[in-house]
Enzyme design. Structure first.
Site, PDB file in Angstrom:
ATOM      1  N   GLY A  12     -15.236  29.786  11.019  1.00 26.15           N
ATOM      2  CA  GLY A  12     -14.749  29.742   9.647  1.00 26.15           C
ATOM      3  C   GLY A  12     -13.314  29.314   9.480  1.00 26.15           C
ATOM      4  N   LYS A  32     -23.784  18.013  15.630  1.00 25.62           N
ATOM      5  CA  LYS A  32     -23.658  19.469  15.749  1.00 25.62           C
ATOM      6  C   LYS A  32     -24.853  19.931  16.563  1.00 25.62           C
ATOM      7  CE  LYS A  32     -22.412  23.719  14.124  1.00 25.62           C
ATOM      8  NZ  LYS A  32     -21.092  24.292  13.887  1.00 25.62           N
ATOM      9  N   ALA A  98     -19.801  25.531  17.889  1.00 30.69           N
ATOM     10  CA  ALA A  98     -20.087  26.627  16.963  1.00 30.69           C
ATOM     11  C   ALA A  98     -19.138  27.778  17.244  1.00 30.69           C
ATOM     12  CB  ALA A  98     -21.534  27.092  17.116  1.00 30.69           C
TER      13      ALA A  98
END
Length: 206
Positions: A12, A32, A98
């Protein structure tokens, strides 16, 4: 093919927005490998919207917005390294990880181990908020311990000049610029904010 890996000190922090700007600046494709969480706009969808460039399908699309190892287990999916090999594309490829480096893909495989296996330059995205010095330096230690090639660090947020200086001096790493927090994230505002990123330095390592 030349690839650059975008990772971060945490989840985030703006990796996806930065990745979209880099994809556009390099006229690159985007990948991704593992997407956990499908209810809201995915990272691949956001990059496609903001960059207008080619987005490759994820190797794994997992419904649960959680750590990849947990999201995969919830669906009875096994994440295997062979499916995480870098895809072959014409031109540059931006690969977004990630969360942070020590995120588990399985209960035995950390993301940093996969990144090391890719043998491509890594750009580390760092917050500019309180705590960034510790998180950034720990991440740099983890990258180097795994044998990764660090191209430099990018800072995301309001300016904190002393923190940037300390991280780059102690971490012996190149400052690739700062992307400010954007009140509205659009292709136009991202292009404007990306003026503070040293794209040429990133090109040099590809």
């Amino acid at each position: 093919m030349s690839a650059v890996i975008v990772t971060g000190t945490d989840t985030g922090i703006g990796k996806t927005v930065f990745s979209a700007g880099l994809v556009r600046a390099l006229s690159a494709s985007y990948w991704k490998p593992v997407q956990a969480g499908l209810e809201e706009e995915t990272d691949s969808e956001a990059v496609a919207r903001l960059s207008g460039r080619e987005v490759l399908p994820e190797a794994y699309r997992l419904r649960l917005p959680a750590s990849p190892h947990l999201a995969a287990e919830a669906e009875g999916v096994e994440i295997t390294p062979d499916r995480l090999a870098l895809p072959q594309v014409a031109g540059p490829l931006v690969v977004e990880g990630a969360g942070g480096l020590m995120v588990p893909l399985t209960r035995r495989l950390l993301y940093v181990q996969v990144i090391a296996g890719w043998d491509a330059p890594v750009v580390l995205c760092c917050r500019t908020a309180l705590g960034t010095i510790n998180h950034s330096l720990l991440s740099l230690v983890a990258l180097r311990a795994a044998g990764c090639r660090v191209a430099g660090v990018v800072f995301i947020g309001d300016e904190m000049a002393d923190s940037r200086q300390v991280i780059c001096e102690i971490g012996k790493v190149r400052d690739l610029g700062r992307l400010p927090l954007l009140p509205e994230v659009t292709p136009a505002t991202l292009a404007e904010g990306f003026a503070g990123i040293d794209v040429m330095a990133i090109r040099e390592v590809l």
